[in-house]
Design a protein around this motif. Structure first.
Motif, PDB file in Angstrom:
ATOM      1  N   VAL A 222       1.904 -22.635 -26.327  1.00 18.73           N
ATOM      2  CA  VAL A 222       3.241 -22.913 -26.040  1.00 18.73           C
ATOM      3  C   VAL A 222       3.676 -24.345 -26.538  1.00 18.73           C
ATOM      4  CG1 VAL A 222       5.130 -23.070 -24.380  1.00 18.73           C
ATOM      5  CG2 VAL A 222       3.300 -21.523 -24.029  1.00 18.73           C
ATOM      6  N   ARG A 223       4.446 -24.310 -27.625  1.00 20.87           N
ATOM      7  CA  ARG A 223       4.989 -25.451 -28.302  1.00 20.87           C
ATOM      8  C   ARG A 223       6.451 -25.573 -28.039  1.00 20.87           C
ATOM      9  NH1 ARG A 223       1.027 -27.654 -31.373  1.00 20.87           N
ATOM     10  NH2 ARG A 223      -0.836 -26.212 -31.776  1.00 20.87           N
ATOM     11  N   ILE A 224       6.893 -26.963 -28.071  1.00 23.62           N
ATOM     12  CA  ILE A 224       8.196 -27.329 -27.914  1.00 23.62           C
ATOM     13  C   ILE A 224       8.638 -27.036 -29.276  1.00 23.62           C
ATOM     14  CG2 ILE A 224       9.943 -29.155 -27.578  1.00 23.62           C
ATOM     15  CD1 ILE A 224       7.860 -30.413 -25.495  1.00 23.62           C
ATOM     16  N   ASN A 225       9.720 -26.325 -29.402  1.00 28.50           N
ATOM     17  CA  ASN A 225      10.318 -26.182 -30.690  1.00 28.50           C
ATOM     18  C   ASN A 225      10.812 -27.180 -31.669  1.00 28.50           C
ATOM     19  OD1 ASN A 225      13.206 -25.454 -32.303  1.00 28.50           O
ATOM     20  ND2 ASN A 225      11.558 -23.859 -32.801  1.00 28.50           N
TER      21      ASN A 225
ATOM     22  N   GLN B 161       7.306 -29.490 -31.994  1.00 22.16           N
ATOM     23  CA  GLN B 161       5.926 -28.716 -32.226  1.00 22.16           C
ATOM     24  C   GLN B 161       5.015 -29.057 -31.245  1.00 22.16           C
ATOM     25  OE1 GLN B 161       5.673 -25.568 -33.988  1.00 22.16           O
ATOM     26  NE2 GLN B 161       7.763 -25.640 -33.511  1.00 22.16           N
TER      27      GLN B 161
ATOM     28  N   SER C  82       3.470 -28.080 -25.014  1.00 18.68           N
ATOM     29  CA  SER C  82       4.137 -28.336 -23.752  1.00 18.68           C
ATOM     30  C   SER C  82       3.228 -28.379 -22.482  1.00 18.68           C
ATOM     31  CB  SER C  82       5.193 -27.053 -23.639  1.00 18.68           C
ATOM     32  OG  SER C  82       5.761 -27.167 -22.294  1.00 18.68           O
TER      33      SER C  82
ATOM     34  N   ASN D 278      -2.866 -25.389 -21.876  1.00 18.11           N
ATOM     35  CA  ASN D 278      -2.427 -24.877 -22.765  1.00 18.11           C
ATOM     36  C   ASN D 278      -3.025 -24.785 -24.232  1.00 18.11           C
ATOM     37  OD1 ASN D 278      -0.214 -23.903 -24.813  1.00 18.11           O
ATOM     38  ND2 ASN D 278       1.132 -25.622 -24.231  1.00 18.11           N
TER      39      ASN D 278
ATOM     40  N   ALA E 203       7.671 -23.530 -17.222  1.00 18.10           N
ATOM     41  CA  ALA E 203       7.973 -24.600 -18.131  1.00 18.10           C
ATOM     42  C   ALA E 203       9.333 -25.303 -18.035  1.00 18.10           C
ATOM     43  CB  ALA E 203       7.685 -24.135 -19.526  1.00 18.10           C
TER      44      ALA E 203
ATOM     45  N   ASP F  30      13.979 -25.832 -21.729  1.00 20.61           N
ATOM     46  CA  ASP F  30      13.642 -26.334 -23.166  1.00 20.61           C
ATOM     47  C   ASP F  30      13.819 -25.153 -23.967  1.00 20.61           C
ATOM     48  OD1 ASP F  30      13.708 -27.863 -25.438  1.00 20.61           O
ATOM     49  OD2 ASP F  30      12.298 -29.368 -24.395  1.00 20.61           O
TER      50      ASP F  30
ATOM     51  N   TYR G 133      11.432 -23.141 -26.931  1.00 24.29           N
ATOM     52  CA  TYR G 133       9.976 -23.100 -27.302  1.00 24.29           C
ATOM     53  C   TYR G 133       9.783 -22.312 -28.214  1.00 24.29           C
ATOM     54  CZ  TYR G 133       9.509 -25.635 -22.879  1.00 24.29           C
ATOM     55  OH  TYR G 133       9.484 -26.734 -21.684  1.00 24.29           O
ATOM     56  N   ASP G 134       8.402 -22.436 -29.097  1.00 21.07           N
ATOM     57  CA  ASP G 134       7.819 -21.353 -29.695  1.00 21.07           C
ATOM     58  C   ASP G 134       6.361 -21.122 -29.070  1.00 21.07           C
ATOM     59  OD1 ASP G 134       9.578 -21.804 -31.848  1.00 21.07           O
ATOM     60  OD2 ASP G 134       8.347 -23.204 -33.056  1.00 21.07           O
TER      61      ASP G 134
END
Length: 668
Positions: A28-31, A34, A37, A49, A63, A66, A68-69
């Motif tokens: 899980v990455r913050i868009n 990147q 998260s 993660n 989460a 936000d 996310y990707d």
């Protein structure tokens, strides 16, 4: 922070190879950056993660709000990527708050109490729970800017510390910043809670309270010990001190038995002139009662006594009317005083009584008809009335196991207890149909107990004790195939016209009963009636027992010292009274005519006149009876072909004994 759930699906998945996403790593990455998260499991515990999918490829996490990707099997040939996934709670936007077509949902009552949002008038709100999901307290509210706590005397129902009762429909939550209050309109609850009715209470009238409370129901609990006992889920409505009832509560098609009505005052006054509404059920009018229920369950009455005053018209101002499958429960200490009918049940209705006082009734104390049923488990009182205390008709039943008290009740042509139309009254346990206080019985009264039309009345262990002369027609009347059992009861009836009257197939079982000094017959039995008066005392009457085409039976009956006949039997009367005391009568001890049959072995028939006078083909069996006459003259007389068997008897016979004559025969 919001939970996210999904299932990984990879391009190599097929029926042969199985699910290639089983155990796959999910990153899980913050868009926007990147960066990895910070994520949490569903119990809000921080977790690693990437996280690992289960054997079916399922995964979930929480989460912060936000975009996310989410990458499956990142950096491998199987990599799958979900881009710009928004994970966020639905915001409390002004659009949602102000949209009256959508309900605003709060997690629990605490969320309402701590909300800083301003809602428009008429907004619908709802709670998912009281404190935690599954504890009940699921309530729907409407926001009302026209109400505030001041209108309800500053009373707030909610205790923010949750030490008090559960929030429930019909109640006002504290003021919101919008200037109004949330008013409950429907829902459920899991704990007992209390409200009051009166000038300084949450509700001004009882109808207002019931109108609100009828929208909520108890919540079923799988494990009630987690919240409280399942039996402890009543809504207690208390009529506050000084409350005066100036309204009727008339209900239909509702089950409100979980609402309990009680009162702070020992007696709550009812203004009779306010009882103006007809109680209509299936198009039929049922007077203008204080309380009414049709096809439903009335709120439980508990420790509350209503006393109807004398204002306005009295006719038809009944206490409670239950009809068409109506039902009510009277708990301890309940009274409805001075009503036209205290309690009326009809058309398959039911009442369950612990205590009920309908004293002062004007026509009927308890009136039950049409396949209805009243069960009394403690004490039923119907004192001081002027009509029938208990009246049951048309296949209905009254069962009272804890005793019944009826004092000074009758001064009109009626009966204290009346059963007709194949109905039943059963009373046991320290019953007093009259006590020392009765004074108004007179010759216009038909009977204390009246049973007819194949009905049955059983009264055990009761006290029918008259301390003054009582000139009623008969203390007990049984007719038209009715059946009365008052055995083991105590009747001391001083000077009624008759103690017991059975006719037209009616039967009275009165073993051990006393009815002395009757101004006419102690026992009147005619037209197919039957009385069992074993060990009864009807001495001192004008006629001890009068029998016509009927039957008297029982041993050890006392019919002594009657001013006229002891036993007067005519038209095929049948009497079986061994060991009876029929001595000291002013006329014949036994007078039998027109085919009567009297069996009185071992009886005491000693008299100043004839012991036995048998006429017109009658038969008297008086072996070993004392037939002594204390004055000159015949002791045993026959005529018209009669038979007297007086083996072992004494006294002068009218004909030669053991010899057939045209008058008959006397055996000795």
């Amino acid at each position: 922070m919001k939970a996210y759930h999904n299932t990984a699906g990879l391009k190599f998945d097929d029926p042969t190879t199985g699910n290639a996403a089983s155990g796959a790593l999910v990153t899980v990455r913050i868009n926007s950056s990147q960066s990895l998260s910070v994520i949490y499991d569903l119990d809000d515990v921080a977790t690693g993660n990437p996280l690992t999918a289960d054997s079916n490829g399922n995964y979930s996490f929480k989460a912060a709000d936000d975009i996310y990707d989410i990458i499956i099997s990142e950096g491998t040939a199987n990599e799958e990527k979900l881009v710009k996934v928004e994970i966020a709670e639905i915001p409390t936007t002004p659009i949602l708050i102000n949209d009256l077509s959508q309900a605003y949902e709060f997690d629990d009552v605490e969320a309402i109490l701590t909300s800083t949002d301003s809602f428009p008038n008429g907004k619908i709100g709802a709670t998912k729970a009281y404190e935690a999901i599954g504890d009940g307290g699921v309530i729907t509210y409407i926001y009302d800017t026209g109400k505030d706590k001041a209108m309800h005397n500053g009373v707030s129902i909610i205790d923010p510390t949750h030490t008090g009762p559960v929030s429930s429909a019909g109640f006002l939550l504290p003021e919101n910043v919008g200037g109004g209050v949330w008013v409950g309109i429907s829902g459920s609850y899991v704990r007992t809670f209390n409200v009051t009715v009166g000038a300084s209470s949450q509700f001004v009238t009882l109808n207002e309270a019931i109108n609100h409370l009828s929208n909520i129901k108890p919540t079923y609990m799988v494990n009630p010990n987690e919240i409280g006992s399942r039996e402890d889920t009543n809504i207690n409505v208390t009529l506050s001190a000084g409350f005066v009832m100036q309204e009727q509560l008339l209900l239909s098609n509702v089950d409100l038995g979980y609402i309990w009505i009680t009162a702070a005052d020992a007696v709550t006054t009812v203004i009779r002139s306010s009882m103006t509404r007809e109680f209509v059920s299936r198009g039929l009018l049922e007077s203008k009662p204080l309380f009414g229920i049709s096809n439903g369950v009335f709120p439980t009455l508990n420790a509350v006594v209503f006393s109807i005053d004398s204002s306005g018209a009295a006719n038809g101002r009944n206490g409670i009317v239950c009809r068409d499958n109506g039902s009510i429960y009277f708990n301890f200490g309940v009274g409805i005083l001075n009503a036209w009918w205290g309690c009326y049940l009809s058309y398959r209705s039911r009442a369950n009584v612990m205590d009920l006082d309908v004293s002062g009734f004007l026509e009927h104390g308890i009136h039950i008809r049409h396949n209805s049923h009243l069960t009394g488990r403690n004490l039923v009182k119907a004192n001081g009335g002027t009509g029938r205390a208990l009246n049951v008709e048309s296949n209905s039943v009254i069962e009272i196991t804890g005793g019944c008290q009826i004092i000074n009740s009758i001064s009109t042509p009626t009966a204290n207890l009346r059963a007709s139309g194949n109905s039943t009254i059963t009373i046991s346990g320290n019953t007093g149909l009259f006590t020392e206080a009765e004074r108004t019985i007179d010759a216009t009264t038909l009977s204390v107990i009246y049973c007819e039309q194949s009905s049955k009345i059983s009264v055990f262990e009761h006290n029918l004790d008259h301390s003054v002369p009582v000139n009623c027609f008969a203390v007990v009347t049984c007719t038209t195939n009715g059946y009365v059992d008052i055995s083991t009861s105590r009747i001391i009836a001083i000077a009624p016209q008759r103690a017991l009257w059975a006719q037209e197939g009616g039967e009275i079982k009165a073993q051990g009963v006393a009815g002395v000094g009757c101004t006419q017959e102690g026992l009147l039995i005619e037209a197919g009636g039957i009385i069992d008066a074993t060990a009864g005392d009807f001495s001192g009457s004008v006629i001890g027992a009068s029998i016509s085409d009927s039957e008297l039976r029982g041993s050890n009956i006392d019919l002594s010292n009657c001013s006229s006949y002891g036993i007067f039997s005519t038209i095929a009367g049948e009497v079986n009274v061994s060991f009876a005391d029929i001595s000291g009568c002013g006329n014949d001890a036994i007078f039998a005519r027109r085919g009567s049959v009297i069996k009185c072995p071992n009886a005491n028939l000693s008299s100043t006149v004839m012991a036995i006078n048998a006429l017109e083909s009658s038969h008297v069996y008086a072996n070993n009876a004392n037939t002594t006459r204390t004055t000159a003259g015949n002791s045993v007389t026959i005529a018209g072909g009669s038979i007297v068997s007086n083996v072992g008897g004494t006294g002068q016979a009218s004909t030669a004994v053991n010899a057939v004559t045209q008058d008959g025969i006397i055996f000795r």
